[in-house]
Write a protein that holds these residues in place. Structure first.
Motif, short mmCIF file in Angstrom:
data_model
loop_
_atom_site.label_atom_id
_atom_site.label_comp_id
_atom_site.label_asym_id
_atom_site.label_seq_id
_atom_site.Cartn_x
_atom_site.Cartn_y
_atom_site.Cartn_z
N VAL A 1 0.99 -1.32 0.10
CA VAL A 1 0.16 -0.03 -0.08
C VAL A 1 1.00 1.29 -0.18
CG1 VAL A 1 -1.91 -1.09 1.24
CG2 VAL A 1 -0.03 0.04 2.50
N GLY A 2 0.09 2.50 -0.07
CA GLY A 2 1.24 3.55 0.03
C GLY A 2 1.37 4.10 1.36
N SER A 3 1.97 5.23 1.75
CA SER A 3 2.05 5.86 2.77
C SER A 3 0.93 6.26 3.50
CB SER A 3 3.04 7.10 2.72
OG SER A 3 4.22 6.85 2.11
N THR A 4 -0.13 6.86 2.89
CA THR A 4 -1.21 7.29 3.68
C THR A 4 -1.97 5.92 4.37
OG1 THR A 4 -1.29 9.08 2.29
CG2 THR A 4 -3.37 8.67 3.35
N ASP A 5 -2.19 4.84 3.53
CA ASP A 5 -2.78 3.74 4.10
C ASP A 5 -2.04 3.23 5.41
OD1 ASP A 5 -5.00 2.72 2.67
OD2 ASP A 5 -3.57 2.42 0.90
N MET A 6 -0.55 3.45 5.10
CA MET A 6 0.25 2.94 6.33
C MET A 6 -0.01 3.80 7.45
SD MET A 6 4.13 3.17 6.77
CE MET A 6 5.05 2.87 8.49
N ALA A 7 -0.23 5.14 7.30
CA ALA A 7 -0.49 6.03 8.58
C ALA A 7 -1.90 5.92 9.07
CB ALA A 7 -0.62 7.55 7.80
N ALA A 8 -2.95 5.40 8.05
CA ALA A 8 -4.34 5.11 8.93
C ALA A 8 -4.29 3.71 9.39
CB ALA A 8 -5.25 4.99 7.55
N GLY A 9 -3.45 2.81 8.80
CA GLY A 9 -3.17 1.48 9.59
C GLY A 9 -2.60 1.56 10.93
N MET A 10 -1.57 2.49 10.90
CA MET A 10 -0.85 2.87 12.44
C MET A 10 -1.73 3.38 13.31
SD MET A 10 3.22 3.96 11.68
CE MET A 10 2.67 5.51 10.84
N ALA A 11 -2.99 4.22 12.71
CA ALA A 11 -3.65 5.04 13.65
C ALA A 11 -4.92 3.93 14.23
CB ALA A 11 -4.30 6.05 13.09
N ILE A 12 -5.50 3.14 13.13
CA ILE A 12 -6.65 2.51 13.52
C ILE A 12 -6.64 1.08 13.60
CG2 ILE A 12 -8.41 4.41 13.15
CD1 ILE A 12 -8.77 3.22 10.53
N GLY A 13 -5.46 0.53 12.87
CA GLY A 13 -5.19 -1.04 12.85
C GLY A 13 -6.12 -1.77 11.78
N GLU A 14 -6.65 -0.80 10.89
CA GLU A 14 -7.37 -1.34 9.86
C GLU A 14 -7.12 -0.84 8.62
OE1 GLU A 14 -11.70 -0.57 10.53
OE2 GLU A 14 -11.65 -1.40 12.52
N ALA A 15 -7.63 -1.41 7.49
CA ALA A 15 -7.21 -1.00 6.11
C ALA A 15 -8.57 -1.53 5.19
CB ALA A 15 -6.18 -1.32 5.60
N TRP A 16 -8.84 -0.65 4.20
CA TRP A 16 -10.04 -0.95 3.40
C TRP A 16 -9.60 -1.90 2.19
CZ3 TRP A 16 -9.97 0.39 -1.75
CH2 TRP A 16 -9.33 1.57 -2.01
N PHE A 17 -10.36 -2.74 1.66
CA PHE A 17 -9.73 -3.56 0.71
C PHE A 17 -11.00 -3.95 -0.37
CE2 PHE A 17 -7.01 -4.89 4.11
CZ PHE A 17 -5.88 -4.96 3.48
N LYS A 18 -10.70 -4.09 -1.52
CA LYS A 18 -11.55 -4.83 -2.56
C LYS A 18 -11.43 -6.19 -2.55
CE LYS A 18 -13.01 -4.11 -7.23
NZ LYS A 18 -12.81 -3.28 -8.48
N VAL A 19 -12.11 -7.14 -2.27
CA VAL A 19 -11.78 -8.52 -2.27
C VAL A 19 -11.30 -8.78 -3.85
CG1 VAL A 19 -12.61 -10.71 -1.80
CG2 VAL A 19 -13.36 -9.02 -0.23
N PRO A 20 -10.40 -9.47 -3.96
CA PRO A 20 -9.81 -9.62 -5.25
C PRO A 20 -10.43 -11.14 -5.82
CG PRO A 20 -8.01 -10.16 -3.90
CD PRO A 20 -9.12 -9.69 -2.91
N GLU A 21 -10.32 -11.05 -7.04
CA GLU A 21 -10.64 -12.35 -7.71
C GLU A 21 -9.40 -13.03 -7.73
OE1 GLU A 21 -11.84 -10.80 -11.86
OE2 GLU A 21 -13.83 -11.67 -11.32
N SER A 22 -9.52 -14.50 -7.85
CA SER A 22 -8.06 -15.33 -7.81
C SER A 22 -7.80 -16.04 -8.95
CB SER A 22 -8.36 -16.09 -6.55
OG SER A 22 -8.37 -15.75 -5.54
N ILE A 23 -6.51 -16.11 -9.24
CA ILE A 23 -6.02 -16.80 -10.35
C ILE A 23 -5.23 -17.99 -9.83
CG2 ILE A 23 -4.89 -16.83 -12.71
CD1 ILE A 23 -4.91 -13.78 -12.82
#
Lengths: 167, 422
Positions: free
Chosen positions: B139-161
């Motif tokens: 992820v990028g730095s902003t996602d890292m910042a949010a992750g450090m603050a709240i311990g969560e991240a948003w994801f779109k569940v990927p399709e699998s190959i």
């Protein structure tokens, strides 16, 4: 967020523009947007930072922003004055980073293919409509899923998280 | 309808019984990672959130590895930001020079990532930990910042190959060749936004090192993550390292895949990716006469002990070509010590190679082996973009350790056979 209507001159790039082309790692010993802006797109077009004007638009092919997770890439594009990036597709981390920091990006294979370098283009961010003022043709970008629109409306991820913590 | 291992890990961390591709979820993270390039931006963003603590002092890892030992004043200032943040917020996993390593070699080694974990890292090669049966993604730095603050991240569940490999790999062909071959087949956006699940007989027989190498380069095909099933090898790897319990997830037999590739790799040759994209792969026999100026053996892709052993087997009793600089970079202090104990450094030094302290260094054109205009390098790293290792008019050829070592001897792209090693 500022105006939802953007207008600028188009600079074209090809397929698979990687983050090393957008901002080479030799400049990553700083994270100052102004310093990064000076080297924006340097290894793809060495003169880019000097000739791009405030509001100009990048139009590229598929997989724009592939490679590194460096947020310095969208930061350098934004700080160089580019108002938005239109591409046939975006690499996932670049896509995420752009939304998080508030660099408008639009996905449209048709616009990516058709719009020529130097054309004047107008983009309506609220509807995703891309208008090539030089040729008079218009294109519709893929809409953002509602959650991402919410992030964009909040002004990026940090503002979104702040709101969540307060609530 | 069943779920894939990736879907199961995401569902469990989002507090859901089931997720499907396309679902947008908020998920709890087990570890948030950053390095000396990405963490300074994240720390700046973190300060804007207005919290006075991180979500969990044990679940953040800060690894200054890209430009360390600090290559210049600006880099030193960047690392100082990490060091001071780590002290101020009591970050347990900050790794100073002397104990640090290349982040994606280091964190599994320290037992900080375990099967079933969900990890985000502000580094695109965070996907490496999929080798352990974890979901991990860059992820990028902003996602890292949010992750450090709240311990969560948003994801779109990927399709699998699903990538199914069968057959016994020939001598000198390994994980690097499998993943370069795969990227060559599907392209640098062949798995865009999707999960890459590696399975089959060949994978069952592949070492943990080989699996780390493959998962590491999932991002080079545009993948969100690369992932392997947990087996006896995984359990053995984590047994001596884990300091907490972990959960093993496995794909259901009726899990849904967007695509399934099946490849017989019993005759696979060593693969080399030509400039300037990892998809420009060729088998060794089609490489022609390409002279090189430098060979790099190391990085988060191939800086592990098995990689160094393989290089040493090729280099033993040989001299590096007088036109080539060979630089060997063990991934971590522990790998360094192990290589030293096994006598590998003796072989490298006798051959005329330089051995470096752990660093990402030349892989991203940082330091410790930068290319001049017109120079060519063969490297066991993961990217051969324009200017990646130095001058915009230099070139990088990606290969496994055996080819990088043999090429250093030959002075041109070559396999062990061409320098008389069987």
């Amino acid at each position: 967020m500022s105006s939802n209507i953007l207008q600028g001159k188009v600079w074209r790039f090809g397929n698979d523009v990687d983050t090393d082309l957008i901002i080479p790692a030799r400049y990553l010993n700083t994270s100052e947007p102004k310093e990064l802006a000076v080297h924006c797109m340097e290894d793809a077009d060495p003169g880019f930072a000097g000739k791009v004007n405030l509001g100009d638009i990048i139009v590229a092919g598929k997989n724009f922003g592939c490679g590194s997770s460096r947020e310095h890439a969208p930061i350098s594009i934004k700080a160089a004055g580019v108002s938005c990036v239109i591409a046939a597709s975006f690499a996932r981390i670049f896509y995420r980073n752009s939304i998080n920091i508030g660099l408008p990006i639009l996905e449209s294979a048709e616009a990516s293919k058709a719009i020529a370098e130097g054309n004047q283009v107008e983009v309506d961010l609220s509807s995703g409509k891309i208008m090539d003022l030089t040729t008079g043709k218009s294109y519709q970008a893929a809409p953002f899923p509602p959650f991402m629109q919410e992030l964009i409306n909040a002004g990026g991820l940090i503002e979104y998280v702040k709101k969540r913590i307060t609530n | 309808m069943g779920m894939t291992i990736t879907e199961k890990i995401l569902a469990a961390h989002a507090g859901k019984k089931k997720v499907a591709p396309g679902d947008l979820i908020n998920a709890k993270v087990d570890l948030v990672l950053g390095n000396d390039i990405t963490a300074p931006v994240a720390i700046k963003e973190f300060s804007k959130i207005g919290v006075n603590r991180v979500f969990d002092q044990e679940k953040i890892a800060l690894v200054p590895d890209h430009f360390t030992p600090n290559k210049d004043i600006k880099s030193a200032e960047q690392v100082k930001i990490l060091r001071e943040f780590a002290r101020r917020y009591g970050i347990a996993n900050y790794f100073e020079v002397g104990e640090m390593g290349v982040e994606h070699c280091l964190l599994p080694e320290k037992g900080l990532v375990l099967p079933g974990d969900l990890v985000i890292g502000a580094d695109s090669h965070t996907c490496t930990y999929g080798a352990l049966g974890a979901f991990s993604t860059g992820v990028g730095s902003t996602d890292m910042a949010a992750g450090m603050a709240i311990g969560e991240a948003w994801f779109k569940v990927p399709e699998s190959i699903k990538f199914n490999y069968y057959g016994k790999l020939p001598r000198w062909v390994g994980g690097k060749d499998l993943i370069l071959f795969t990227i060559g087949k599907i392209g640098v956006d062949g798995a865009l936004y999707q999960s890459m699940e590696f399975t089959g007989e060949t994978i069952d027989n592949l070492s943990m090192e080989g699996r780390f190498t493959m998962a590491n380069m999932a991002i080079e095909a545009g993948g969100k993550n690369g992932i392997f099933a947990v087996d006896a090898k995984t359990r053995e790897y984590v047994a001596s390292r884990a300091k907490r319990s972990y959960t093993v997830y496995a794909s259901d037999p009726d899990a849904v895949y967007n695509k399934v590739y099946e490849w017989d790799v019993s005759k696979l040759e060593p693969q080399i990716a030509f400039p300037h994209l990892p998809e420009n792969t060729k088998p060794l026999s089609e490489c022609g006469n390409v002279s090189i100026d430098q060979s790099i053996i190391g990085s988060c892709t191939n800086g592990r002990i098995e990689d160094l052993r393989e290089a040493a087997q090729v280099l033993k009793g040989h001299k590096v070509n007088s036109n080539v600089r060979l630089i060997v970079i063990p991934g971590t202090q522990d790998i360094w010590r192990q290589a030293m104990r096994e006598g590998l450094f003796e072989i490298f030094l006798d051959a005329g190679a330089a051995v470096s302290t752990p660093t990402c260094g030349p892989c991203l054109g940082g330091h410790m082996g930068i290319l001049a205009k017109g120079e060519r390098a063969v490297a066991t790293t993961n990217r051969n973009f324009v200017g990646r290792m130095g001058h915009p008019e230099s070139e990088v050829y990606l290969a496994g350790p055996a080819v990088a070592a043999a090429s250093a001897i030959a002075g041109k792209l070559a396999g062990p056979g061409e320098v008389g090693v069987k």
